[in-house]
Design an enzyme around this catalytic site. Structure first.
Site, PDB file in Angstrom:
ATOM      1  CD  GLU A 146     -11.852 -40.514 -34.668  1.00 54.52           C
ATOM      2  OE1 GLU A 146     -12.029 -39.437 -35.240  1.00 54.52           O
ATOM      3  OE2 GLU A 146     -12.534 -41.524 -34.918  1.00 54.52           O
TER       4      GLU A 146
ATOM      5  CB  CYS B  11     -14.637 -47.201 -26.704  1.00 55.02           C
ATOM      6  SG  CYS B  11     -14.406 -48.035 -28.269  1.00 55.02           S
TER       7      CYS B  11
ATOM      8  CB  CYS C 203      -7.908 -51.623 -38.826  1.00 56.38           C
ATOM      9  SG  CYS C 203      -8.262 -53.293 -38.223  1.00 56.38           S
TER      10      CYS C 203
ATOM     11  CB  CYS D  30     -14.628 -55.606 -40.990  1.00 52.89           C
ATOM     12  SG  CYS D  30     -13.703 -56.716 -39.903  1.00 52.89           S
TER      13      CYS D  30
ATOM     14  CB  CYS E 120     -15.388 -51.693 -39.821  1.00 50.73           C
ATOM     15  SG  CYS E 120     -14.495 -50.770 -38.553  1.00 50.73           S
TER      16      CYS E 120
ATOM     17  N   GLY F 179      -8.454 -50.472 -34.777  1.00 54.24           N
ATOM     18  CA  GLY F 179      -7.424 -51.504 -34.781  1.00 54.24           C
ATOM     19  C   GLY F 179      -7.887 -52.850 -34.254  1.00 54.24           C
ATOM     20  CD  GLU F 180      -8.256 -58.084 -33.855  1.00 52.65           C
ATOM     21  OE1 GLU F 180      -9.430 -57.812 -34.160  1.00 52.65           O
ATOM     22  OE2 GLU F 180      -7.965 -58.712 -32.814  1.00 52.65           O
TER      23      GLU F 180
ATOM     24  CB  SER G 242     -13.636 -56.179 -28.923  1.00 47.72           C
ATOM     25  OG  SER G 242     -14.410 -56.532 -30.045  1.00 47.72           O
TER      26      SER G 242
ATOM     27  CG  LEU H 242     -19.615 -65.265 -34.808  1.00 46.56           C
ATOM     28  CD1 LEU H 242     -18.260 -65.922 -34.975  1.00 46.56           C
ATOM     29  CD2 LEU H 242     -20.507 -66.143 -33.927  1.00 46.56           C
ATOM     30  CG  HIS H 243     -20.303 -59.120 -37.246  1.00 44.99           C
ATOM     31  ND1 HIS H 243     -21.111 -58.422 -36.380  1.00 44.99           N
ATOM     32  CD2 HIS H 243     -19.083 -58.538 -37.158  1.00 44.99           C
ATOM     33  CE1 HIS H 243     -20.412 -57.460 -35.791  1.00 44.99           C
ATOM     34  NE2 HIS H 243     -19.179 -57.516 -36.233  1.00 44.99           N
TER      35      HIS H 243
ATOM     36  CG  ASN I 192     -23.373 -47.518 -35.234  1.00 41.33           C
ATOM     37  OD1 ASN I 192     -24.468 -47.141 -34.813  1.00 41.33           O
ATOM     38  ND2 ASN I 192     -22.559 -48.254 -34.515  1.00 41.33           N
TER      39      ASN I 192
ATOM     40  CB  CYS J 152     -19.656 -50.124 -32.968  1.00 46.09           C
ATOM     41  SG  CYS J 152     -19.735 -50.655 -31.294  1.00 46.09           S
TER      42      CYS J 152
END
Ligand code: SAH
Length: 346
Positions: free
Chosen positions: A94, A107, A114, A118, A121, A165-166, A197, A221-222, A296, A339
């Site tokens: 997407e 985006c 991925c 996380c 996510c 993805g990363e 990112s 970071l979070h 979200n 996100c």
């Protein structure tokens, strides 16, 4: 037996020129075809009208163009558009178009699924199937540029690698795609309008620094406390904050580019003064900006957005310490385009 045809966009311009010379044609033919492939985003050889019929047939016999297809487009009540993009092998990723008063941001995804885990996510619930090729990343950008022109009467202005993805785990292809996006033989966009990112892969951040890339870097970071970060981003156990920080210090020493952090504040996880203080301490080594993003919700409901008071506490503490902070509202939530919500639901 059908011989497997090559992806023509895996060739560099020089290789394409060489190919035509080997066919007894002019190297210049390579330039023409290259322009069709990248600047003009041709879906098939038929479209290449300044190339002779025989040559087009010869290309058809030797190569494929693995162009993406936008399978489905959804529009949010706030103008955000989400594309479900079908790849040549049937897999889906997407990408999202985010309009504001003055900008259109794309985006884009860098992998199918991925490999990171996380816990907040939705994409992490999808197994990583494969990396995207440079042309598949490029095509997503072109599709959104076209939609921006069509629906908002202006070209795409910014790109963020914040889709599925990363990106730093598909580093080479992401860099090749960015080369094409910024090249005058591609879209000619400024690298300053692109942000990659990452969840923070120290080795790759160092590599980017060494290669003196010109695009921006954002780090998800979070939490600046190892225990907490590992509990929500388990791969942090492998790449602890100390390594991340050292890599970022190196990045800053090489690029002198401010570092952006993405940060969600969750109830009961990082909504304490101690958490903010740790963040301030973590960021101190370089000019920093913290983007506080709204959580979200994803299906399982394990996480909850923190109170407004907690977000205000973050904002005030960061500002007092000279750290730039923005609080971002989510876009496209009603179509699962915000996100962390990209999960091929439709
Ligand atoms: N893998 C990259 C890019 C994809 S995620 C990275 O981790 O940076 C883009 C951003 O959305 C990241 O900052 C990510 O942490 C954040 N995110 C993921 N899930 C989210 C959710 N449910 N709500 C809000 N942000 C989320």
């Amino acid at each position: 037996m059908e011989i497997s045809k090559k992806d023509i966009r895996a060739l560099t311009k020089e290789q394409l020129r060489q190919f035509f010379v080997e066919q007894g044609d002019k190297a210049f033919r390579g330039n023409q075809v290259y322009e069709w492939l990248w600047q003009k985003s041709a879906y098939d050889f038929e479209a290449m009208t300044n190339i002779s019929k025989e040559t087009r047939k010869m290309l058809e016999d030797n190569f494929v163009i693995n162009h993406i297809r936008v399978d489905q487009m959804q529009r949010s009540s706030d103008g955000t558009i989400k594309n479900a993009v079908r790849l040549h092998d049937g897999l889906i990723v997407e990408s999202v178009l985010i309009p504001t008063e003055t900008r259109t941001t794309a985006c884009v995804s860098s992998q199918v699924g991925c490999s990171l885990d996380c816990r907040f996510c939705a994409t992490s619930r999808l197994k990583r199937m494969r990396n995207l090729n440079p042309d598949e990343i490029y095509d997503q950008v072109v599709a959104i540029d076209n939609e921006s022109r069509l629906y908002f009467d202006r070209p795409l202005s910014n790109i963020v690698f914040m889709g599925m993805g990363e990106p730093l785990m598909n580093y080479n292809n992401v860099l090749k795609a960015i080369d094409k996006i910024t090249s005058s033989e591609g879209l000619g966009m400024s690298p300053k309008r692109i942000v990659v990112s990452t969840s923070g892969v120290p080795k790759m951040i160092r590599k980017m620094a060494d290669e003196e890339v010109k695009f921006g870097l954002a780090v998800s970071l979070h939490s600046a406390i190892d225990e907490v970060r590992t509990s929500i981003m388990p791969f942090n156990a492998k790449f602890p904050l100390k390594d991340l920080r050292e890599a970022l210090e190196y990045w800053y020493s090489k690029t002198k580019n401010r570092i952006t952090y993405e940060y969600v504040v969750w109830k009961g996880i990082n909504d304490t003064q101690e958490a903010v203080d740790a963040l301030v301490k973590f960021c101190k080594f370089a000019p920093s900006k913290v983007n506080i993003i709204e959580y979200n919700p994803i299906d399982d409901g394990e996480f909850q957005q923190a109170s407004n008071n907690a977000v205000t506490m973050y904002q005030k503490t960061l500002e007092r310490n000279g750290i730039t902070v923005t609080v971002r509202r989510s876009r496209g939530k009603d179509i699962d385009a915000a996100c962390g919500q990209l999960a091929n639901k439709s």
